[in-house]
Design a protein around this motif. Structure first.
Motif, PDB file in Angstrom:
ATOM      1  N   ASP A  12      -0.750  11.080   8.952  1.00  0.00           N
ATOM      2  CA  ASP A  12      -1.123  11.786  10.183  1.00  0.00           C
ATOM      3  C   ASP A  12       0.102  12.073  11.041  1.00  0.00           C
ATOM      4  O   ASP A  12       0.233  13.176  11.591  1.00  0.00           O
ATOM      5  N   ASP A  13       1.011  11.088  11.148  1.00  0.00           N
ATOM      6  CA  ASP A  13       2.228  11.302  11.936  1.00  0.00           C
ATOM      7  C   ASP A  13       3.055  12.452  11.369  1.00  0.00           C
ATOM      8  O   ASP A  13       3.575  13.289  12.111  1.00  0.00           O
ATOM      9  N   PHE A  14       3.176  12.492  10.040  1.00  0.00           N
ATOM     10  CA  PHE A  14       3.960  13.548   9.421  1.00  0.00           C
ATOM     11  C   PHE A  14       3.299  14.903   9.580  1.00  0.00           C
ATOM     12  O   PHE A  14       3.940  15.884  10.007  1.00  0.00           O
ATOM     13  N   GLU A  15       2.010  14.981   9.285  1.00  0.00           N
ATOM     14  CA  GLU A  15       1.314  16.270   9.345  1.00  0.00           C
ATOM     15  C   GLU A  15       1.183  16.787  10.770  1.00  0.00           C
ATOM     16  O   GLU A  15       1.045  18.003  10.982  1.00  0.00           O
TER      17      GLU A  15
ATOM     18  N   ILE B 260      -0.853   3.678   5.906  1.00  0.00           N
ATOM     19  CA  ILE B 260      -0.584   4.886   5.124  1.00  0.00           C
ATOM     20  C   ILE B 260      -1.235   6.089   5.789  1.00  0.00           C
ATOM     21  O   ILE B 260      -0.611   7.156   5.921  1.00  0.00           O
ATOM     22  N   ARG B 261      -2.469   5.932   6.209  1.00  0.00           N
ATOM     23  CA  ARG B 261      -3.149   7.049   6.887  1.00  0.00           C
ATOM     24  C   ARG B 261      -2.394   7.438   8.151  1.00  0.00           C
ATOM     25  O   ARG B 261      -2.266   8.627   8.475  1.00  0.00           O
TER      26      ARG B 261
ATOM     27  N   ALA C 253       0.870  -1.171   0.000  1.00  0.00           N
ATOM     28  CA  ALA C 253       0.000   0.000   0.000  1.00  0.00           C
ATOM     29  C   ALA C 253       0.907   1.221   0.000  1.00  0.00           C
ATOM     30  O   ALA C 253       1.788   1.350   0.858  1.00  0.00           O
ATOM     31  N   GLY C 254       0.740   2.069  -0.989  1.00  0.00           N
ATOM     32  CA  GLY C 254       1.624   3.218  -1.103  1.00  0.00           C
ATOM     33  C   GLY C 254       0.879   4.499  -1.380  1.00  0.00           C
ATOM     34  O   GLY C 254      -0.198   4.507  -1.991  1.00  0.00           O
TER      35      GLY C 254
END
Length: 283
Positions: free
Chosen positions: A273-276, A268-269, A255-256
């Motif tokens: 979320d972790d990045f944002e 992926i979600r 999944a990318g």
């Protein structure tokens, strides 16, 4: 003898930032099982850059769940990432970055190359990580040309970046069995490549033209092989440079989304979320 399954050609050209004129030969969004454990192959250049005042490249951006492998043929690339890894690599050098659970990095032309200008040619591969290693701590391997062993043979030579070739072992540390050989072949010479049974295997031609099993493969093309068989015979139609990639398939879901490659949409979600949310850091 392994049989060619298909010849893959570039999908057109695009820019990554303002420093990498890229032709993508394959990516994970199209039947990733056929190239596993590899996810993406970008060929940047060849291009001649004029001298500049400001380094060209791509600014800070995230990755999670895989590794990036950058091989420089011409020019210089400077790298810096949130794990503390970084440095400048030039012709013949390789950067093997494990994004793992998360890394933010940037890639630019080096200060010296920016000032002088000149020919530029780089390959970047993405190599998948198995599910158990996707959240591994980030790491950076700077592999200098002087540390890459060379296996000569009649009419050519192979630089062994990862795996083993004719008893010569490469320096790259990998999570799953992978071979990455950088080969030069003189006109009319042949290379007989022994490939592990069951590996996905590809030959990527960077310059020149070769013949494999009666089929011609030219610049910026990849010959992808069926899994059966353990031997590939490559004949150079002219002086040629090509990469041989083989790897044990990772038979897991892919999944990318852009710079994140995991196993499920939920992962992926979570990565997004972790990045944002500012939680996306190297562990």
């Amino acid at each position: 003898m392994k049989k060619i399954a298909e010849i893959i050609s570039a999908r057109g050209a695009h820019w990554v930032g303002d420093g990498f004129p890229v032709r993508t030969l394959f990516s994970y969004d199209d039947a990733p099982e056929r190239v596993s454990p590899f996810l993406l192959f970008d060929y940047a250049g060849p291009r001649v850059f004029e001298p500049a005042m400001r380094p060209r490249g791509v600014g800070r951006h995230p990755h999670r769940g895989f590794e990036t492998v950058t091989i420089v043929y011409d020019g210089e690339v400077s790298h810096k990432d949130s794990s503390g890894g970084g440095g400048t690599i030039g012709p013949g050098d390789v950067q093997w970055m494990t994004a793992g659970g998360g890394v933010i990095h940037e890639e630019f032309h080096s200060a010296a190359f920016t000032k002088a200008g000149g020919p530029f040619r780089v390959v970047q591969l993405w190599v998948n990580l198995p599910a158990k290693d996707k959240m591994t701590p980030a790491r950076y391997q700077a592999i200098l040309s002087a540390d890459i062993p060379v296996a000569p043979f009649d009419g050519g030579r192979a630089r062994v970046i990862a795996g083993a070739f004719q008893g010569v072992t490469g320096p790259a540390k990998t999570f799953t069995p992978v071979n990455l050989w950088d080969l030069r072949l003189q006109r009319d010479a042949e290379a007989r490549l022994e490939v592990p049974e069951g590996h996905n295997a590809m030959i990527a031609v960077l310059s020149g033209r070769v013949t494999i099993g009666g089929e011609g493969v030219g610049e910026a093309e990849i010959a992808r092989f069926e899994r059966d068989g353990t031997e590939i015979l490559v004949r150079a139609d002219g002086d040629s440079i090509f990469l041989a990639l083989t790897g044990e398939p990772i038979d897991e879901p892919v999944a990318g989304y852009g710079p994140f490659v995991m196993n499920t949409p939920a992962e992926i979600r979570q990565a997004i979320d972790d990045f944002e949310s500012g939680r996306f850091v190297a562990r």
